[in-house]
Design a protein around this motif. Structure first.
Motif, PDB file in Angstrom:
ATOM      1  N   LYS A 314      12.713 115.590 118.630  1.00 47.28           N
ATOM      2  CA  LYS A 314      11.926 114.362 118.676  1.00 47.28           C
ATOM      3  C   LYS A 314      12.532 113.312 119.599  1.00 47.28           C
ATOM      4  O   LYS A 314      11.867 112.817 120.525  1.00 47.28           O
ATOM      5  CB  LYS A 314      11.748 113.798 117.264  1.00 47.28           C
ATOM      6  N   GLU A 315      13.795 112.959 119.379  1.00 40.45           N
ATOM      7  CA  GLU A 315      14.412 111.911 120.186  1.00 40.45           C
ATOM      8  C   GLU A 315      14.567 112.347 121.637  1.00 40.45           C
ATOM      9  O   GLU A 315      14.404 111.542 122.565  1.00 40.45           O
ATOM     10  CB  GLU A 315      15.779 111.534 119.605  1.00 40.45           C
ATOM     11  N   ILE A 316      14.875 113.615 121.848  1.00 40.65           N
ATOM     12  CA  ILE A 316      15.036 114.121 123.213  1.00 40.65           C
ATOM     13  C   ILE A 316      13.723 114.026 123.975  1.00 40.65           C
ATOM     14  O   ILE A 316      13.676 113.545 125.113  1.00 40.65           O
ATOM     15  CB  ILE A 316      15.546 115.577 123.192  1.00 40.65           C
ATOM     16  N   LEU A 317      12.633 114.467 123.343  1.00 37.38           N
ATOM     17  CA  LEU A 317      11.331 114.435 124.018  1.00 37.38           C
ATOM     18  C   LEU A 317      10.835 113.011 124.214  1.00 37.38           C
ATOM     19  O   LEU A 317      10.173 112.710 125.211  1.00 37.38           O
ATOM     20  CB  LEU A 317      10.320 115.262 123.224  1.00 37.38           C
ATOM     21  N   GLU A 318      11.153 112.127 123.273  1.00 34.03           N
ATOM     22  CA  GLU A 318      10.786 110.715 123.462  1.00 34.03           C
ATOM     23  C   GLU A 318      11.502 110.139 124.677  1.00 34.03           C
ATOM     24  O   GLU A 318      10.916 109.353 125.436  1.00 34.03           O
ATOM     25  CB  GLU A 318      11.105 109.917 122.200  1.00 34.03           C
ATOM     26  N   SER A 319      12.756 110.537 124.886  1.00 34.37           N
ATOM     27  CA  SER A 319      13.488 110.054 126.057  1.00 34.37           C
ATOM     28  C   SER A 319      12.901 110.594 127.353  1.00 34.37           C
ATOM     29  O   SER A 319      13.127 110.034 128.427  1.00 34.37           O
ATOM     30  CB  SER A 319      14.967 110.461 125.957  1.00 34.37           C
ATOM     31  N   MET A 320      12.108 111.667 127.250  1.00 33.18           N
ATOM     32  CA  MET A 320      11.459 112.260 128.417  1.00 33.18           C
ATOM     33  C   MET A 320      10.037 111.725 128.604  1.00 33.18           C
ATOM     34  O   MET A 320       9.342 112.130 129.532  1.00 33.18           O
ATOM     35  CB  MET A 320      11.438 113.785 128.278  1.00 33.18           C
ATOM     36  N   GLY A 321       9.604 110.832 127.689  1.00 34.33           N
ATOM     37  CA  GLY A 321       8.303 110.199 127.849  1.00 34.33           C
ATOM     38  C   GLY A 321       7.210 110.691 126.938  1.00 34.33           C
ATOM     39  O   GLY A 321       6.034 110.393 127.153  1.00 34.33           O
ATOM     40  N   LEU A 322       7.577 111.438 125.900  1.00 35.23           N
ATOM     41  CA  LEU A 322       6.578 111.961 124.958  1.00 35.23           C
ATOM     42  C   LEU A 322       6.629 111.129 123.687  1.00 35.23           C
ATOM     43  O   LEU A 322       7.592 111.199 122.930  1.00 35.23           O
ATOM     44  CB  LEU A 322       6.874 113.436 124.655  1.00 35.23           C
ATOM     45  N   TYR A 323       5.599 110.317 123.456  1.00 40.03           N
ATOM     46  CA  TYR A 323       5.610 109.394 122.329  1.00 40.03           C
ATOM     47  C   TYR A 323       4.453 109.609 121.357  1.00 40.03           C
ATOM     48  O   TYR A 323       4.654 109.691 120.146  1.00 40.03           O
ATOM     49  CB  TYR A 323       5.549 107.941 122.831  1.00 40.03           C
ATOM     50  N   SER A 324       3.252 109.685 121.879  1.00 38.50           N
ATOM     51  CA  SER A 324       2.057 109.583 121.029  1.00 38.50           C
ATOM     52  C   SER A 324       1.954 110.699 120.005  1.00 38.50           C
ATOM     53  O   SER A 324       1.404 110.495 118.925  1.00 38.50           O
ATOM     54  CB  SER A 324       0.790 109.548 121.885  1.00 38.50           C
ATOM     55  N   ILE A 325       2.495 111.881 120.320  1.00 37.71           N
ATOM     56  CA  ILE A 325       2.351 112.995 119.368  1.00 37.71           C
ATOM     57  C   ILE A 325       3.039 112.687 118.042  1.00 37.71           C
ATOM     58  O   ILE A 325       2.673 113.253 117.009  1.00 37.71           O
ATOM     59  CB  ILE A 325       2.886 114.319 119.948  1.00 37.71           C
TER      60      ILE A 325
END
Length: 407
Positions: A314-325
């Motif tokens: 979760k945190e890794i993907l958020e740092s890559m720009g994935l939020y809304s999911i």
């Protein structure tokens, strides 16, 4: 030297596995429909997976060992992407580089999936996808058809609401079996709750024998330099033979093939520090290095490795720009159930690798947990304050407090 050195491009076991070939495994995965695939389409999808792999590696950015399967993570999120709509779909495209043309994405993913699951007498390699659906929860038939047809995904009806822990154990057993018992207890206790309606899973397993094996009698205790000041004692393997090799001013690169020659391990060994290599690690630089490999006689030293890793994505993907999911009310997975009630609560990835004189065993699994978002409830069943406003003049016309509405 940093311990990430050993595992930096062990992940390329997966990245190099998209070439034609075959594997063997006692379980026969469902075959996906690859009708309409093309060499160009497979190349485009493979490039997307590899770009995601390097981006994810650079975003993990730990001063410790790193090991993961980009293919497994990409596959699990491809299942998710097929049900995403609107801004949610566009975010997934930006992070994972999914081709938005389904005539490119679907048959070529099916082709790669089928190639990985082909049988071979030289090595074991297989992958599997599964959907775990709350019984009686209305998943769209069109979505199920796409996952089954192009991703080989099997759908299982389970009871998250009434038998949460038993369902968690059932999914864990599936992952354990698909990874040849190398990944156990994938979902920890209480990671899945009664509000869960869907879990998406992928697993991948590989076992290969070195084409040119290390001699066990040559393995000795040696020093591994974690950095300029820190060393640890390790078991160092040795082999002297012909390998594809090249070097630059900054690093040495060697290709260690497995029997069958379809799959190899590519190792990048910095001459100074690993951070300098990471700063220049791209698909283009990697391709350039590989193109310059030539067969040379090399004396190779490689440490024995037995490593397990775990990542909350979760945190890794958020740092890559994935939020809304991850946001209830914002996530749009209406392509799965026709509503916007589903969102991603957690995404977990676990991986395992063992490297010894005979060869390599590696596995990984990815799980995405999707509960439903409950509606916000406003239940005025205790004392409250209220006002009656004129919104045109912004005047409070009446004001009060209710302590006992039964009076």
């Amino acid at each position: 030297m940093n311990t990430k050195l050993v595992t930096l491009l062990v992940i390329l076991i997966t990245l190099t596995s998209f070439l034609p070939g075959c594997t063997k495994y006692k379980y026969t995965p469902p075959k996906a429909d690859e009708t309409g695939w093309s060499e160009e389409g497979v190349e485009e999808l493979s490039r997307a997976i590899n770009r995601f792999a390097i981006n994810l590696y650079l975003n993990i950015s730990e001063k410790e060992n790193i090991f993961f399967s980009p293919y497994s993570i990409f596959s699990a999120f491809a299942l998710l992407y097929e049900g995403a709509r609107g801004d949610t779909a566009r975010e997934l495209e930006r992070v994972f580089f999914f081709p938005n043309d389904q005539t490119v994405r679907r048959p070529n993913f099916a082709r790669i999936y089928n190639l990985i699951n082909n049988s071979s007498r030289y090595f074991d390699l297989h992958t599997a996808n599964a959907l775990w659906i709350q019984k009686n929860y209305p998943i769209l038939q069109d979505y199920l058809q796409v996952i089954e047809t192009y991703y080989g995904g099997e759908a299982f009806n389970v009871d998250f609401s009434g038998a949460t822990e038993q369902t968690r154990k059932t999914i864990n057993e599936w992952i354990k079996y698909q990874t040849n018992y190398t990944i156990k207890d994938f979902f920890p206790p209480n990671s899945i709750d009664p509000l869960t309606r869907l879990v998406l899973t992928n697993a991948i397993y590989f076992k290969g024998i070195w084409l040119k094996q290390f001699d066990e009698n040559e393995t000795t205790e040696d020093i591994f330099w974690i950095d300029n000041d820190t060393t640890v004692k390790i078991q160092m393997m040795k082999v002297y033979d012909f390998f594809n090799y090249t070097e630059t001013d900054d690093l040495q690169i060697i290709e260690l093939p497995y029997k069958g020659k379809r799959i190899c391990m590519l190792v990048l060994l910095p001459k100074r520090n690993i951070e300098q290599i990471e700063d220049n690690l791209t698909i283009n630089s990697l391709n350039s290095w590989v193109e310059n490999l030539t067969e040379q006689r090399i004396e190779v030293y490689l440490p024995k490795i037995n490593l397990s890793t775990e990542y909350s994505l979760k945190e890794i993907l958020e740092s890559m720009g994935l939020y809304s999911i991850f946001c209830p009310g914002e996530a749009d997975f209406s392509g799965i159930d026709g509503t916007k009630n589903l969102f991603v609560d957690e995404a977990i990835h676990k991986a395992f690798i063992k490297i010894d004189e005979k060869g390599t065993e590696a596995s990984a699994a990815t799980g995405i947990i999707m509960p439903i978002s409950l509606p916000t409830i406003f239940r005025a069943n205790h004392p409250f304050i209220f006002l009656i406003l004129d919104k045109e003049t912004d005047i409070i016309l009446f004001m009060g407090k209710i302590v006992n509405p039964a009076e």
